[in-house]
Design an enzyme around this catalytic site. Structure first.
Site, PDB file in Angstrom:
ATOM      1  N   GLU A 165      38.875   1.792 -34.206  1.00 25.97           N
ATOM      2  CA  GLU A 165      38.354   2.583 -33.091  1.00 25.97           C
ATOM      3  C   GLU A 165      39.477   3.313 -32.372  1.00 25.97           C
ATOM      4  OE1 GLU A 165      35.149   1.098 -30.520  1.00 25.97           O
ATOM      5  OE2 GLU A 165      36.554   1.365 -28.838  1.00 25.97           O
TER       6      GLU A 165
ATOM      7  N   LYS B  52      44.482  11.693 -23.283  1.00 21.56           N
ATOM      8  CA  LYS B  52      44.323  12.497 -22.075  1.00 21.56           C
ATOM      9  C   LYS B  52      45.220  13.724 -22.049  1.00 21.56           C
ATOM     10  CE  LYS B  52      42.968   8.601 -19.172  1.00 21.56           C
ATOM     11  NZ  LYS B  52      43.259   7.841 -17.945  1.00 21.56           N
TER      12      LYS B  52
ATOM     13  N   TRP C 299      33.075   7.896 -26.888  1.00 24.34           N
ATOM     14  CA  TRP C 299      32.433   8.982 -26.131  1.00 24.34           C
ATOM     15  C   TRP C 299      32.387   8.526 -24.678  1.00 24.34           C
ATOM     16  CZ3 TRP C 299      30.261  13.596 -27.956  1.00 24.34           C
ATOM     17  CH2 TRP C 299      29.368  14.259 -27.127  1.00 24.34           C
TER      18      TRP C 299
ATOM     19  N   HIS D  60      30.480   7.693 -31.261  1.00 20.69           N
ATOM     20  CA  HIS D  60      29.760   7.049 -30.175  1.00 20.69           C
ATOM     21  C   HIS D  60      29.035   8.111 -29.342  1.00 20.69           C
ATOM     22  CE1 HIS D  60      32.482   3.217 -30.049  1.00 20.69           C
ATOM     23  NE2 HIS D  60      32.234   3.625 -31.288  1.00 20.69           N
TER      24      HIS D  60
ATOM     25  N   GLY E 280      25.734   3.525 -21.886  1.00 19.77           N
ATOM     26  CA  GLY E 280      26.768   4.059 -21.006  1.00 19.77           C
ATOM     27  C   GLY E 280      26.485   3.637 -19.587  1.00 19.77           C
ATOM     28  N   ASP E 281      27.524   3.307 -18.848  1.00 18.96           N
ATOM     29  CA  ASP E 281      27.324   2.886 -17.465  1.00 18.96           C
ATOM     30  C   ASP E 281      26.854   4.062 -16.626  1.00 18.96           C
ATOM     31  OD1 ASP E 281      28.143   0.338 -18.034  1.00 18.96           O
ATOM     32  OD2 ASP E 281      30.251   0.762 -17.598  1.00 18.96           O
TER      33      ASP E 281
ATOM     34  N   LYS F 218      15.588  -3.038 -30.313  1.00 22.32           N
ATOM     35  CA  LYS F 218      16.388  -1.889 -30.759  1.00 22.32           C
ATOM     36  C   LYS F 218      16.419  -1.814 -32.283  1.00 22.32           C
ATOM     37  CE  LYS F 218      19.403  -2.114 -26.697  1.00 22.32           C
ATOM     38  NZ  LYS F 218      20.784  -2.391 -26.243  1.00 22.32           N
TER      39      LYS F 218
END
Length: 604
Positions: free
Chosen positions: A41, A46, A74, A118, A149-150, A212
């Protein structure tokens, strides 16, 4: 700069659809019973330099380790959608030259590796989601990890951008409805549960996983864990609950002690006592911690294989190379790196927070998911209260530097021991002006150190027999008036002092550092080794951290109701304060920086 999702999609609409690679579930199903399968992963760096170096690193690792596929993260709310899609397209098609336009490539090249992209669905405009899925398909990407996602704000005040997307299962159903069976869709699994609740709570979470699966998910990638026995119990509970799809354990080799604590606190992962006992005596020696982390990861994988039928593992690389490489080479028979690529020993294997070398693909925060408070909303409000004026903010910072608060929005761990040496000065800086302070809010600082031993319990790091040096620095949120007063004092100083300053406006930047200039503020000298520069403050790193620091003000703001006094206060601070980082280069005078700050007359 990376093209945005829409422009990528427009560019490639005329491209032929490239070959569809085997999906993840097919690869696992077709693998021999004694095979080792790996996924790696990575997250988008940045900085531009970090991005270019990551392309080189991924090419080297995919060639030498031969992973079955690579994951590209993502950011929450699609915050990294442009760079994530570009990174995924480059890996999928083997385009590792940063100067080459990936959209011009019509078929995969030698060195390409299948990608699992993702996707998160909260706070995402469906237009961007559709464009991302269509573009992924055009680039030949057929594997998607569907995540909720939060939510980017407190649950109580969060309103979904599109009510169709409230949970990961909504994204799974949407992809299935729109694209049929083209995509192999995965989901996240949490071996320790999303909450440390009752047995009934855990059964409900298993039922959600089963739902799911029934909606179309075809594999599970788990969150990191260190409690192997707990994972094995959870895995067998999944099978008993009717979850039959492949489960891929997530393995995160420990890179250094502080990042390890940060990640397990963030994820709520249980750490067995024997792991803590191994790490505590060596916590100041990053090399020994890393080597121990490699051994622990190999032991974890071997134990899981011995007690389950699992043969596929997911490695959270944190964009670093050495640990993932050594774990895989220690478990599986993979060939050595090909001769014409650089070796695995790289110059940035020991990251140390937000001010590492900006060239590093691992620069900055270690999770790659973007700015967040890293606390549940209810806990954040309980810790930091409901401020209504700037004095409340100043008191929060004062409580943090004095050790009364375990964290603030910008620092998710307690202050370090070295901060106690600066406590009188930090209190004067942070306290409200009405109480004799400056209301200069500090989010980072360190004292000057002139050659202490590397075994020093406060300042030491690295192997024994070395010496550590530090320049004093501090970073603060200041008003416009106070920023100007500080800059005037820096310019008038007869001693070397440098600074960076910026607001929430990305175009704002003030500095007295020459372009491309570097500020090495922490370094170690060790026998038989090159000088280790663990903390470097430069324009690229400051800009990246500045953007994140102001984004955190917005995240904090969104915990509170619209038009509330607290929300208005936090927005006003976000819009008008400056972030300023100051470095005093005379590391032989421990008081130099703090005397300079004391002499600055603040606006009243």
């Amino acid at each position: 700069m990376s093209p945005d999702v829409l422009s990528i999609a427009r560019t490639i609409r005329m491209m032929p659809v490239v070959r569809e690679p085997p999906s993840i579930d097919e690869k696992i199903r077709q693998a021999p019973k004694d095979a080792h399968l790996w996924s790696l992963e990575f997250f988008p760096p940045k900085t531009v330099l970090g991005q270019a170096n990551l392309y080189e690193r991924i090419e080297r690792m995919t060639r030498s380790l031969q992973p079955s596929w690579v994951h590209v993260t993502w950011g929450t709310g699609g915050s990294t959608r442009d760079s994530s899609l570009e990174l995924a397209a480059r890996v999928q098609n083997g385009v590792f030259d940063p100067e080459e336009d990936v959209s011009s490539v019509t078929s995969p090249r030698d060195g390409a590796c299948d990608v699992c992209l993702h996707l998160t669905c909260t706070n995402v405009d469906p237009v961007y989601l559709d464009e991302a899925l269509d573009s992924a398909k055009r680039y030949g990407i057929c594997n998607i990890l569907a995540l909720r996602g939060d939510a980017p704000r407190g649950e109580e005040y969060w309103v979904a951008t599109d009510k169709r997307f409230q949970h990961a299962i909504d994204l799974i159903r949407y992809i299935r409805a729109r694209h049929g069976d083209y995509f192999c869709i995965g989901m996240a699994g949490f071996p320790e549960g999303l909450s440390r609740g009752t047995e009934a709570d855990h059964q409900r979470e298993l039922a959600f996983l089963k739902e799911k699966q029934d909606a179309g998910a075809q594999f599970i990638v788990t969150q990191l864990f260190y409690d192997v026995d707990g994972f094995v119990r959870w895995y067998h509970a999944c099978r008993q609950a009717g979850i039959t799809i492949p489960v891929i354990p997530g393995v995160m080799p420990i890179q250094n002690y502080s990042s390890f604590l940060r990640m397990v606190n963030l994820c709520g992962a249980t750490v067995p006592q024997h792991v803590l006992d191994l790490l505590e005596p060596i916590r100041m020696d990053d090399a020994k911690v890393k080597d121990t982390g490699i051994q622990l990861s190999m032991e974890l994988i071997r134990t899981v294989r011995a007690h389950t039928d699992i043969q596929t593992f997911h490695i959270y690389t944190l964009n670093l190379e050495k640990s993932a490489t050594n774990v895989i080479k220690g478990i599986a028979n993979v060939p050595s790196p090909i001769p014409d690529l650089p070796g695995a020993e790289t110059w940035d294997e020991f990251p140390n927070g937000r001010y590492t070398d900006a060239r590093s693909p691992a620069f900055g925060e270690m999770d790659g998911y973007g700015a967040s408070l890293k606390l549940p909303p209810s806990q954040a409000v309980q810790l930091w209260g409901t401020p209504v004026d700037e004095e409340d903010i100043a008191r929060m910072f004062t409580r943090y530097v004095s050790g009364q608060l375990s964290c603030v929005p910008w620092c998710d761990i307690p202050v370090w021991d070295e901060t106690t040496q600066l406590l009188p000065m930090l209190l004067r800086l942070n306290m409200p002006k009405a109480e004799g302070g400056k209301s200069w809010w500090t989010v980072g600082s360190q004292p000057a150190v002139d050659g202490c031993e590397s075994s020093d319990p406060v300042f030491g790091f690295g192997p024994e027999g070395g010496y550590i040096f530090q320049k004093a620095f501090v970073e603060l949120f200041l008003t416009q008036e106070d920023k100007e007063a500080l800059v005037a004092a820096i310019r008038a100083s007869a001693r070397p002092v440098t600074y960076f300053a910026g607001t929430c406006d990305p175009s704002s930047m003030e500095t007295n550092v020459q372009r491309q200039g570097l500020n090495t503020v922490t370094w170690g000298v060790f026998p038989g080794k090159e000088v280790a520069q663990s903390t470097i403050i430069e324009e690229a790193s400051f800009r990246a951290w500045r953007d994140e620091a102001f984004a955190i003000w917005r995240e904090w703001e969104l915990l509170f109701p619209p038009r509330s006094a607290t929300r208005s206060l936090l927005r006003r601070i976000h819009d008008h304060r400056w972030l300023v980082t100051v470095v005093h280069h005379d590391y032989k005078d421990p008081d130099a920086l703090w005397n300079l700050l004391d002499q600055v007359q603040t606006a009243r």
